[in-house]
Design a protein around this motif. Structure first.
Motif: not given
Length: 74
Positions: A33-34, A37-38
């Protein structure tokens, strides 16, 4: 081996979260998920720079895109 997995399946998936590191499933979901998002804003900025009329933005973006495309996964 199956007995070990049956006894410690929660530990393998979640880990010792409040008192220690995350387990495999929780850490994988967090990192995925990180990464999403990035990666989305960075990719959007690179795409806008690639179609920009200004050379100062277009050429470095093209260079990064071609380097990343040409790099094998391993």
């Amino acid at each position: 081996m199956l007995e070990l997995i049956q006894d410690y399946w929660v530990y393998f998936l979640i880990g010792q979260y409040p008192n220690g590191p995350l387990g495999g499933l929780a850490l994988t979901l967090l990192l995925a998920s990180l990464g999403l998002v990035l990666a989305f804003p960075i990719g959007l900025l690179m795409a806008l720079a690639r179609v920009s009329p200004w050379r100062a933005l277009r050429w470095p973006a093209m260079a990064v895109i071609y380097i990343v495309r040409g790099t094998p996964l391993l």
